[in-house]
Structures are given as structure tokens and as C-alpha cells.
Design a protein around this motif. Structure first.
Motif, PDB file in Angstrom:
ATOM      1  N   GLU A   1      -1.890  -6.167  -1.867  1.00 18.94           N
ATOM      2  CA  GLU A   1      -2.228  -4.945  -0.939  1.00 18.94           C
ATOM      3  C   GLU A   1      -2.253  -4.024  -1.957  1.00 18.94           C
ATOM      4  O   GLU A   1      -3.105  -2.896  -1.553  1.00 18.94           O
TER       5      GLU A   1
ATOM      6  N   LYS B   1       0.910  -1.270  -0.086  1.00 18.31           N
ATOM      7  CA  LYS B   1      -0.170   0.062  -0.029  1.00 18.31           C
ATOM      8  C   LYS B   1       0.801   1.386  -0.046  1.00 18.31           C
ATOM      9  O   LYS B   1       0.429   2.438  -0.463  1.00 18.31           O
TER      10      LYS B   1
ATOM     11  N   ASP C   1      -6.522   3.646   4.347  1.00 17.84           N
ATOM     12  CA  ASP C   1      -4.939   2.946   4.407  1.00 17.84           C
ATOM     13  C   ASP C   1      -4.071   4.280   4.146  1.00 17.84           C
ATOM     14  O   ASP C   1      -3.159   4.265   4.891  1.00 17.84           O
TER      15      ASP C   1
ATOM     16  N   ILE D   1      -4.200   3.639  -8.121  1.00 18.48           N
ATOM     17  CA  ILE D   1      -3.740   2.306  -8.011  1.00 18.48           C
ATOM     18  C   ILE D   1      -3.392   1.623  -9.403  1.00 18.48           C
ATOM     19  O   ILE D   1      -2.248   0.997  -9.398  1.00 18.48           O
TER      20      ILE D   1
ATOM     21  N   THR E   1      -5.735  -1.213  -1.616  1.00 19.27           N
ATOM     22  CA  THR E   1      -5.699   0.031  -1.011  1.00 19.27           C
ATOM     23  C   THR E   1      -6.831   1.019  -1.215  1.00 19.27           C
ATOM     24  O   THR E   1      -7.525   0.994  -2.116  1.00 19.27           O
TER      25      THR E   1
END
Length: 975
Positions: free
Chosen positions: A926, A813, A934, A887, A930
Motif C-alpha cells: 500500500e 497509504k 490517495d 514513498i 500510494t
């Protein structure tokens, strides 16, 4: 789909279609009937698809209009009106390459992606940007990217600010950069190549809004465009997209972009220019000398390749005859060559660095004397064979590390295509290689020397001489000029500048609305492959030695590394390992002189080199694995010869030639100095990391500023230190080249592995078998908080620490956090608002977290921006769509395509840093999972990291001294 020459496909008429064997591609050349746009398509099985559009953009002055425009068209367009569509694409695309580049005579906008949907999205944004930019409706774009008067309040000091303005101040801070910029200026008095396309900071503020818009109107038209498509994409679909969405809206027109050749000079021109050094620096041995020749035409394919090979032959190989003659004449500390075949009239340069201006005539005599001698007596045929062979090997290998193949091919095609030549002429190299091989039995290269160097009056002798405090003097003059200008303005005029400054700041600090952001096309997470490419390393052995084998197709090239664990070396001797790596293969052995050795390497391999390397441990910040590595790339049938050469270097290198060692030492110092000024962000980041990280500390001692100081001390005290240094180097060879230190890595298929296993005894036979003593290096954390003083006009500001030392753990993350901080927060605060050319956050598995800026006009403002990061992260909010973009942008970095050699390097590095396939699968999951919460939760970690207050700034001596309260120590880098 079958294509027929003469037929029209979506407005594009196919003019030529043929196989290019060298690229294993079908080439198709089209012209768009309505607009005259030219298009080259290379069809092959490469899934890393490339698109580019380029324009012929010859500047007529030094304002940098072409460069500023390259930045500016990517600041919003009709269909995509966000302030920074380029940044939005990086955040949310699976691109494998995305950039824009300004050259002396052209501007190109290349992109690459393996994902078809993403590829079309990127193409859409780039085409809209170049044809319909917001520059016509938003004057603040030129102000931000080019230059503007900065005045927030009437009582403030009036200054210039702008991204390109500061970028070029940084570029003009490097003497090597200043030299290269003046070479073209010295040869081209009357055409575009005499202008600075990047922009000279002295003249950038002369650029008006009208001239800026006029340049776009004139040159950014389909009739002046060169479009490129590469890879396994659907051509019919791409042609339809380009035509139906963009070109159909334009009419053909005449664009006068012709570049007239410079008329040859009647005699060599002499030019003297100055560059700045610090007042504390010595001006001795700081002069650059360059002899430069205009050589032929970029459309002459044979000459283009032959002159490039000749430059390598004369100036790049170990013992290259012209380089060696200049070094033997003690004309300078470093010698290198430069051949630019990308412009209409290519340039061939011979450069000596670290000289004195009084040596000018000797410089001329040695060059012409050496060249005449080569013509009269002939060039060593072994040297010719070596240089032709390495040229051929590199062309066939097609390993353009860090650059998609398609982009390299486009740039190569443009060297002729831009000027009306055949775009395929430089991509077909087989025939010209065969012509160059005539040089093995004829005077092929001697004739080139005679015609293009000895008897060529279209030439220049350029001297670049140091002047103490020149940068400070110019800065003072600029301040006085701006103060005088400010005093000449009425209150109303001053208020207008204040209003414009505030309007710009308002635009920069006002986020795009969600509606505007949603115009940028975005993939969905379902478009991402959730599988991690497995980079397997198989542990096997050869003659009892551990072998790490990476199985990948390499076209019968074996990529082999002999990795010697160097923790058998005492801590105080670590810098000598790196110096030894530089010397190996460049000194005489018992078998060969270093010139002969170089020829053997280049005739039989794709290269042999040694270097110091260290692998930090991903699980434990205090662990590191140091190596001295010997690398080679070689066709499998030549592998036995290659191993004999490497064994000879390891066993029989002679250190008696102190003159040669000093030559290599001074050349190394020269190259490190170049890096200190041109890659200051890396230098500052490494220096900073050395305060708190053992692996960074090792890198600092082997390649960083600490290593530079080691080299300088050796050079400054050479006579006193050389005997003990030679003793140390011999001791290291005996200690490191030991069977008990050795591990071998192989990248290739089974045939390559077996060849290594069958021939490894050649290497083992020259290694020591003594018992090895291991050392564990003591690392002491220390916050030196240094200001590193240089004559540069810009700064590189680094701050950070290791979060694992503060009790935090690594998670994938953090990579999304890195994307958000780098491409959102730091981009806006440090680049857009602060005027730096770049800023980034680096977050590693071992816990190292470093913030750094690049070509930055500021110090305190940048550190303040870093310190305010936790608050930004704590209050970070965004839409689900934007979070998906972050992401996806993060995933694009994880999924960069790898060449066979890169694949092997990455696989071995992962293995040595103890990063398993399971670790990478976990990291990917991960990243994909996210969420905003986070990100918010990382605020405390960043706060704790920044609270440690570890800082390094490399930059302008006066600027750092003005901010001396920040530092514990000021260090004069070049004194």
C-alpha cells in the motif's frame, strides 16, 4: 582491496592500519595531503554504513553561533539550493539515521544508510552543505534558524522569533537542563567550556550576520575537519568521491581552534543561580545542589573509562555508597551522578535534587565524609566487581538502541581525536577493563577518589534555587526592552524591519521550484527491496508455559521476559502496577539487602528490571493487553543464576522498609518531572490520547501525567497512605505473579531457548497457582480539553482523535500521508513559519491520529495550522518524482536496522498487537502504490478527526491563561 601504510589513495595518505578486536573491525587512519583533513575508517561486515564529518567549533560567547550554524548550513547550498535539503533528504531517502549535532566544542553531521546509492547521495548533500552553504547569499537563513525581529505591520508588537531561539527557550525551561548548562560554566571561567554552545536566549539576539559568517569561514574548512567512514562500503570509491568532489577544491591552512585547558582553581568555587517556578508553586524542597570536579584529560583512556565506572559505582547502583549517604542524610529527594568525558577536561558531578539552600554545608560534609570513609576503609569488593562487570557487559553487547553502532564509535573516537589524541584509544577497552579488575584486590578506585575528588580544588559547588515567576518577570522585561527599542526607531527603520519580516515570510511561504527540487538526488522505487523482513515468533512451551521465541544470533546473550498478564488487577489499582515495577529489584529480599541484590544482578547479568506495559490491538481500538514484565539480558552460562535472582525478587521482596520506599518514590517523581518538561510533546500526546483511546488511557495511568498525580498524592500524604499502599503492593504480587498469568519470551538461538526451558522451573516454583479473576476495564470517552500550566517558556500543542471510531479503516497509504504532513506541511507551517522546534503527525494502526508540536512559541496559530491540514491535503499536488520521494522516505522508517534485542522486542510486540507478516506485506504494498489521489482522499478523514476538537496544551501558564477560551479546564501541573 589491500591498503599499505604510507601510500596515498585519492589524496589521502594512509598513516595507520590495525585490527581493533573489540569492534571486529580494521581501522585505518588517513590524512588528506592537500588540506590536512583527517579521516578514520572502520571496516567490518555491518551493512548499516555510516558517514560523518565534524569540525572543532569552540564558541567564545553565549550567542549559540555553533548551534545556529549547525541548523543553517542545512538550509541550502551551492549544488543543492533548496530551502530545506535536510527535509528533502528525509522525505526521499532510505537513510537509517540523518541528523546534525552541536556539542560544547564540536559540531558533527552524521548519516547512515544500508543502500550504497543512497549513502553516496546523502554524503554529497552533507558535504556540499558544510562547505558551500547558502548562508553567504541569503541573510534570511540566520533570521529563520537563529533569530530576527518579527514585525509584520508597524502597529504590531515587536518580538523575537527563530527556531534555535525557541528551542533554547524550551531547553532553559527545564531546571535539570539549566543545572547541566551551569555546571560547565562554574568550572571553566576562561575557556570555551564556560560558554553556552547551544545559545542562551538572552544572548542569541546579540549574534550579528558578520559574526555568524565569520564563524563558518574560520571553522568549516577541511583543515579543521574529522571525517569518518564505517561499515562494509567500498572505501576506495568513498575516498575518491570525497576527494574529487570536495577536498580537491581547498588548500591546507592553519585553523586556530585550539582549546587551552582551564587552570586549576586554588579552592572550590561557589556559585548560586536561579530558575523559574510558577507563582502558585511552593518553593520548598526545590533547590538543586551540584558538586563538580574537573578530572584529568579526555585523552587518558584508562582514566576516561575508570571515572565513568566510578561515577556508576558511587551514584547509580542501588545502594551506591555516596548516593545512599546523601539520601540517608535527607539532603534531597533525588540523587544522581554525571560524568562527561567528551570534553578536553572531563567533568564529574554529584547532584542532589529537591533540597534547600540551607543544606549546602551538610551536602559538602556528607560528600567529603563519605568519600574519605571509602578511601580509609575500602569499597565493598562485590560492588567493584558488579560495576566493572556491567561496564564490560555493555561494551561487549554493543547495543546502542536508537543509534547506529558506527555513530557511537565516531562520537567515542572524537573524545580524544578532536584534541590531537589517538582516535582509537577509547575504542580499545579490553586492556583498561583488565586494569580496572585490579580494583577487586587493590585500592584502585579508592586512589581515584582521593586524587580526583577529595584532593581536587578544581571544583565547584553550584546551587540552583527556585524563584517564583522568574520566567514571567524576564518575559515582561523582554517585552519592555523590545517596546523601548521599537519606540527609539524612526518610521523608516520600522518599515525596514517590516520589509525584512515580510521578505522572510515570502521566502518561507514560496515553494521551491521543481527545477530546484530536482537537484536533490532521489532513488527510484526499484532501489527498494519489496520484501518485508520476516520477524518470526515461534510459539513453543516450557513446563506447560507458553513461550514466544524469536530466533536470532545474540552472541550467546539470552534476552528473556517473564510477562504476567495484569488484567487480574482492578481498574482503580492500575497505577500501583507501574509503581510496583519500579520498586522490584530495588528493595531488600529475604536473601539480600537491596545493595547486595544490585551487586548480584550486575555481576551475573546485563540487567534485570520490571515494568508495566500495554499492547493495544491493531484490529480493535477497544482491546488492550496489559502486562507486568520482568526482563533480563544474560550470558547463557549465567542464566541459572539470573533466574534464581529473579525468583528471589518475585517471591521474597520485603516492603517493610518504608524509608526506602519513600526514597524510591521521590526519585521516581523527580524523573517523571524531568520528562514532563523535557518531553512535553509526549506528555501532551498521551494525555490527549487518554480522552479517546483505552490503550492511551492505560499508559496515562502508568507513565503519564495521571501517574505523576498518583505518585505526588502518595508522597504528599505518605504517612497516612503508606500502610494501605504496602498492603496493595503485597496483594498485587500475590495476584500478578501467578502461573496462570505467565507467558515467557526468548530472543536468541536454540542454545538460549533450551537454557530457558531447562531452568524455568526456578521461576515457576515461586508463583501462585490460584485461580485468577479477570477484569475488563470500563473506558469512558471524555474531551477534557485541558491547558496544563507549567513555568516553561514554550508550549507543546496536541490535537487529534481516533479515525476508526469515525468509520475509517487503516491503510499503509496513511504512512505516506504522515510523511507528507510531517515533513512538508507541518514543518513549513509550525516550524519554519511558526518558529516551533518541531511538529509531527502520529498515525497508528489502531486508528489513533495525533498532531503535536515541540517547543512551540504559539498555541492558537498552531491549532489553526492543524485545522487547515484538510484543505492542504485536499488540494495536495506534486510531481511524480516528488511523490516517489515521499514513498521512499516512508520506507526508510519501515526498514530501520534492528539490533538483536530490538529485533526480539519488535517481533513480540507485533505478535501481541496481532500484526501478522501478511499485514506488514500488505502495508508495504500500500505504501509503494500510494498516489496523489490517495492522499487527496484522506482530507475528509482528517477533517472529521479534527472536528472532534480534542485538544491538550502543556506550556507556559501565562500564555495558556491568555488563551483560556480554548480550554474547558486549566490544570497546574506542579502544584
Amino acid at each position: 582491496m589491500e591498503y599499505t601504510v604510507g601510500k596515498v589513495y585519492h589524496g589521502f595518505k594512509l598513516e595507520r592500519q590495525e585490527k581493533v578486536e573489540e569492534l571486529n573491525s580494521i581501522a585505518r587512519i588517513f590524512e588528506h595531503e592537500k588540506t590536512g583533513a583527517k579521516l578514520l575508517h572502520l571496516e567490518n561486515d555491518d551493512s548499516n554504513k555510516v558517514f560523518s564529518i565534524g569540525f572543532k567549533t569552540p564558541p567564545s560567547d553565549d550567542t549559540g553561533v555553533a548551534h545556529i550554524l549547525e541548523h543553517s548550513v542545512l538550509c541550502g547550498s551551492k549544488k543543492f539550493p533548496t530551502k530545506e535539503p535536510f527535509v528533502e533528504l528525509i522525505k526521499g531517502s532510505l537513510n537509517t539515521f540523518l541528523n546534525a549535532m552541536t556539542f560544547s566544542d564540536k559540531t558533527i553531521y552524521p548519516l547512515a544508510s544500508k543502500n550504497e546509492k543512497d549513502f553516496f547521495n546523502l554524503m554529497d548533500v552533507y558535504l556540499d552543505a558544510v562547505f558551500y552553504p547558502n548562508i553567504y547569499s541569503t541573510k534570511e537563513i540566520l533570521m529563520q534558524e537563529g533569530w530576527h525581529y518579527e514585525l509584520e505591520n508597524i502597529e504590531d508588537e515587536l518580538t523575537y522569533k527563530g527556531v534555535v531561539y525557541n528551542e533554547m527557550k524550551g531547553a532553559f525551561s527545564s531546571p535539570d537542563g539549566v543545572l547541566m548548562r551551569n555546571i560547565q560554566g562554574s568550572l571553566f571561567e576562561n575557556n570555551t567550556y564556560g560558554c553556552e554552545s547551544g545559545g542562551d536566549p538572552e544572548f542569541i539576539p546579540d549574534l550579528t550576520q558578520e559574526e555568524f559568517l565569520g564563524f563558518h569561514t574560520k571553522y568549516y574548512h577541511p583543515s579543521n575537519s574529522f571525517i569518518f567512514l564505517y561499515g562494509d562500503g567500498n572505501l576506495d570509491k568513498m575516498l575518491a568521491f570525497i576527494n574529487d568532489n570536495y577536498l580537491v577544491n581547498f588548500e591546507r591552512r592553519e585553523v586556530n581552534a585550539e582549546i587551552l585547558p582551564e587552570k586549576p582553581f586554588n579552592k572550590m568555587k561557589e556559585v548560586v543561580k536561579e530558575y523559574s517556578i510558577s507563582v502558585e508553586d511552593s518553593s520548598e524542597e526545590k533547590t538543586f545542589m551540584a558538586m563538580n570536579f574537573v578530572a584529568g584529560s579526555s585523552m587518558d583512556d584508562e582514566l576516561y573509562l575508570a571515572l565513568s565506572t566510578l561515577e556508576y559505582l558511587l551514584l547509580e547502583t542501588q545502594g551506591a555508597p555516596l548516593k545512599q549517604a546523601l539520601l540517608d542524610a535527607e539532603l534531597g529527594k533525588d540523587v544522581y551522578g554525571y560524568f562527561d568525558g567528551s570534553i578536553l577536561q572531563p567533568v564529574f558531578s554529584i547532584v542532589v535534587k529537591g533540597s534547600e539552600k540551607e543544606k549546602k554545608e551538610k551536602f559538602r560534609e556528607v560528600i567529603f565524609g563519605t568519600l574519605q570513609n571509602l578511601v580509609d576503609n575500602g569499597i565493598d569488593k562485590k560492588l567493584v566487581e558488579a560495576c566493572v562487570n556491567i561496564t564490560e557487559f555493555k561494551l561487549r553487547e554493543s547495543d546502542f538502541q536508537g543509534m547506529p553502532k558506527g555513530l557511537y564509535y565516531y562520537m567515542t573516537a572524537m573524545d580524544s581525536w578532536l584534541h590531537g589524541g589517538d582516535p582509537l584509544v577509547h575504542l580499545r577497552y579490553e586492556e583498561n577493563i583488565e586494569k580496572m579488575k585490579q580494583g577487586l584486590t587493590t585500592n584502585y578506585f579508592e586512589k581515584l577518589i582521593e586524587k580526583y575528588l577529595l584532593n581536587n580544588t578544581h571544583s565547584s559547588l553550584l546551587l540552583l534555587v527556585p524563584q517564583k515567576g522568574l520566567a514571567d518577570e524576564k518575559e515582561a522585561q523582554l517585552k519592555a526592552k523590545l517596546q523601548k527599542y521599537k519606540e527609539s526607531l524612526s518610521m523608516e527603520e520600522l518599515q525596514e524591519i517590516v520589509n525584512e519580516t515580510r521578505e522572510l515570510i515570502k521566502r518561507q511561504t514560496t515553494p521551491d521550484s521543481h527545477e530546484v527540487l530536482e537537484t536533490i538526488p532521489v532513488l527510484s522505487l526499484s532501489d527498494i527491496d519489496d520484501k518485508v523482513e520476516e520477524l518470526k515468533v515461534e510459539e513453543t512451551e516450557a513446563e506447560g508455559i507458553k513461550v514466544l521465541y524469536h530466533d536470532v544470533f545474540t552472541s550467546k546473550i539470552a534476552y528473556v521476559s517473564f510477562m504476567f498478564n495484569s488484567n487480574c488487577v482492578k481498574e482503580e489499582d492500575i497505577p500501583y502496577i507501574s509503581f510496583l515495577g519500579t520498586l522490584l529489584g530495588k528493595l531488600d529480599t529475604s536473601t539480600y539487602t537491596y545493595g547486595e541484590l544490585s551487586n548480584e544482578v550486575l555481576i551475573n547479568t546485563g540487567g534485570v528490571y520490571f515494568k508495566s506495559e500495554v499492547y493495544g490491538d491493531s484490529k480493535d481500538v477497544n482491546l488492550l493487553s496489559p502486562y507486568l514484565e520482568g526482563h533480563c539480558s544474560v550470558l547463557v552460562d549465567k542464566l541459572p543464576v539470573a533466574f534464581n535472582i529473579i525468583a528471589d525478587i518475585m517471591k521474597n521482596t520485603k516492603f517493610e522498609d518504608k524509608k526506602r520506599i519513600r526514597e524510591l518514590l521521590r526519585m521516581l517523581i523527580s524523573r517523571v518531572e524531568m520528562r514532563l518538561l523535557e518531553r512535553g510533546h509526549q506528555v501532551a500526546s498521551t494525555r490527549l490520547g487518554s480522552y479517546f483511546s483505552p490503550s492511551y488511557d492505560y499508559v496515562e495511568k502508568t507513565t503519564g501525567y495521571e501517574f505523576y498525580r498518583f505518585l505526588k498524592s502518595l508522597d504528599d500524604n505518605f504517612d497516612e497512605k503508606i500502610d494501605s499502599t504496602v498492603g496493595k503492593l503485597k496483594e498485587l504480587i500475590n495476584t500478578i505473579f501467578n502461573v496462570n498469568n505467565l507467558m515467557i519470551t526468548v530472543t536468541g538461538k536454540d542454545e538460549e531457548l533450551k537454557a530457558v526451558q531447562n531452568n524455568v522451573s526456578t521461576i515457576l516454583s515461586v508463583l501462585s497457582t490460584n485461580e485468577v479473576e479477570r477484569y475488563s476495564y470500563e473506558f469512558k470517552e471524555e474531551n477534557k480539553k485541558e491547558g496544563m500550566l507549567t513555568p516553561a517558556n514554550v508550549q507543546y500543542v496536541a490535537k487529534g482523535y481516533n479515525f476508526k471510531k469515525l468509520g475509517y479503516e487503516y491503510t499503509g497509504k496513511l504512512l505516506v500521508l504522515k510523511t507528507i504532513i510531517g515533513m512538508d506541511y507541518l514543518w513549513n507551517k509550525v516550524r519554519v513559519q511558526g518558529g516551533a522546534y518541531g511538529a509531527f503527525a502520529n498515525i497508528l494502526r489502531n486508528g489513533n491520529m495525533v498532531f503535536a508540536s515541540y517547543r512551540d512559541p504559539n498555541i492558537k496559530e498552531t491549532l489553526k495550522a492543524y485545522d487547515e491540514t484538510p484543505e492542504y491535503v485536499r488540494s495536495f499536488e506534486t510531481t511524480e518524482r516528488e511523490m516517489t520521494k515521499y514513498i521512499i522516505g516512508t520506507m526508510s522508517e519501515l526498514d530501520l536496522p534492528l539490533t538483536p534485542s530490538m529485533s526480539g522486542e519488535v517481533a513480540i510486540s507485533l505478535f501481541l498487537r496481532r500484526i501478522s507478516h501478511e499485514d506488514r506485506v500488505k502495508e508495504r504494498k500500500e505504501v509503494l502504490s500510494t498516489n496523489i489521489k490517495d492522499i487527496n482522499n484522506f482530507a475528509g478523514m482528517i477533517e472529521d478527526v479534527l472536528k472532534q476538537d480534542f485538544v491538550v496544551v502543556l506550556g507556559n501558564d501565562n500564555k495558556i491563561k491568555e488563551n483560556k477560551d480554548i480550554f474547558k479546564k486549566l490544570e497546574n501541573v506542579f502544584n
